[in-house]
Design a protein around this motif. Sequence first.
Motif, mmCIF file in Angstrom:
data_model
loop_
_atom_site.group_PDB
_atom_site.id
_atom_site.type_symbol
_atom_site.label_atom_id
_atom_site.label_comp_id
_atom_site.label_asym_id
_atom_site.label_seq_id
_atom_site.Cartn_x
_atom_site.Cartn_y
_atom_site.Cartn_z
ATOM 1 N N CYS A 22 -11.918 0.513 -6.041
ATOM 2 C CA CYS A 22 -11.346 1.865 -6.209
ATOM 3 C C CYS A 22 -10.060 1.847 -7.034
ATOM 4 C CB CYS A 22 -11.090 2.504 -4.853
ATOM 5 S SG CYS A 22 -9.645 1.857 -3.999
ATOM 6 N N CYS A 34 -11.648 1.990 -0.832
ATOM 7 C CA CYS A 34 -12.709 1.010 -0.643
ATOM 8 C C CYS A 34 -12.103 -0.058 0.265
ATOM 9 C CB CYS A 34 -13.147 0.396 -1.990
ATOM 10 S SG CYS A 34 -11.936 -0.726 -2.730
ATOM 11 N N CYS A 81 -10.820 -5.071 -1.470
ATOM 12 C CA CYS A 81 -9.641 -5.876 -1.813
ATOM 13 C C CYS A 81 -9.073 -6.520 -0.548
ATOM 14 C CB CYS A 81 -8.587 -5.016 -2.494
ATOM 15 S SG CYS A 81 -7.941 -3.726 -1.414
ATOM 16 N N GLY A 133 -11.637 -4.910 -5.645
ATOM 17 C CA GLY A 133 -10.753 -3.789 -5.976
ATOM 18 C C GLY A 133 -11.466 -2.626 -6.632
ATOM 19 N N CYS A 140 -4.389 -4.261 -2.297
ATOM 20 C CA CYS A 140 -3.775 -3.301 -3.239
ATOM 21 C C CYS A 140 -2.546 -2.643 -2.637
ATOM 22 C CB CYS A 140 -4.782 -2.242 -3.673
ATOM 23 S SG CYS A 140 -5.350 -1.154 -2.350
ATOM 24 N N GLY A 192 -7.218 0.595 -6.290
ATOM 25 C CA GLY A 192 -5.977 0.614 -5.515
ATOM 26 C C GLY A 192 -5.691 1.932 -4.831
ATOM 27 N N MET A 227 -6.965 2.998 -2.068
ATOM 28 C CA MET A 227 -7.280 2.903 -0.637
ATOM 29 C C MET A 227 -8.567 3.652 -0.296
ATOM 30 S SD MET A 227 -4.475 2.712 2.351
ATOM 31 C CE MET A 227 -3.508 4.103 1.927
HETATM 32 FE FE1 FES Z 1 -9.742 -0.176 -2.994
HETATM 33 FE FE2 FES Z 1 -7.630 -1.653 -2.324
HETATM 34 S S1 FES Z 1 -8.670 -1.626 -4.182
HETATM 35 S S2 FES Z 1 -8.647 -0.164 -1.166
#
Ligand code: FES
Length: 106
Positions: free
Chosen positions: A39, A45, A48, A37, A86, A41, A43
């Motif tokens: 980044c 990276c 996750c 995780g 995420c 959450g 979106m």
């Molecule tokens: Fe980065 Fe889900 S935590 S895309």
Amino acid sequence: VKVTYVAADGTRTDVDAEPGSNVMQTALDNDVDGIVGECGGAMMCATCHCYVDEDWTGATGARNDGEDDMLDCAADEVKPSSRLSCQIKLTEALDGLVVHLPEEQA
Ligand code: FES
């Protein structure tokens, strides 16, 4: 809301999640290995990445376009059940959810 994480080696971890949280944040909050995780959450990276258990793919719904694009960067194989964890919001309807974790996240 109960969530079960199944690691690549088959280890199962059951956790109690806050409704309204998401599958990535819940893993982090409970020290579940296998979800990074990076980044937070946003979106941005693909660390996750998870595979939704086949019994739950209907309840979690389809991934959105942004997830599709980001999953191209996933370290491990992308399957039809692949999601960015995420983006899976935990509601009562997902009580008992099972997700499988890939071997690699980065
Ligand atoms: Fe980065 Fe889900 S935590 S895309």
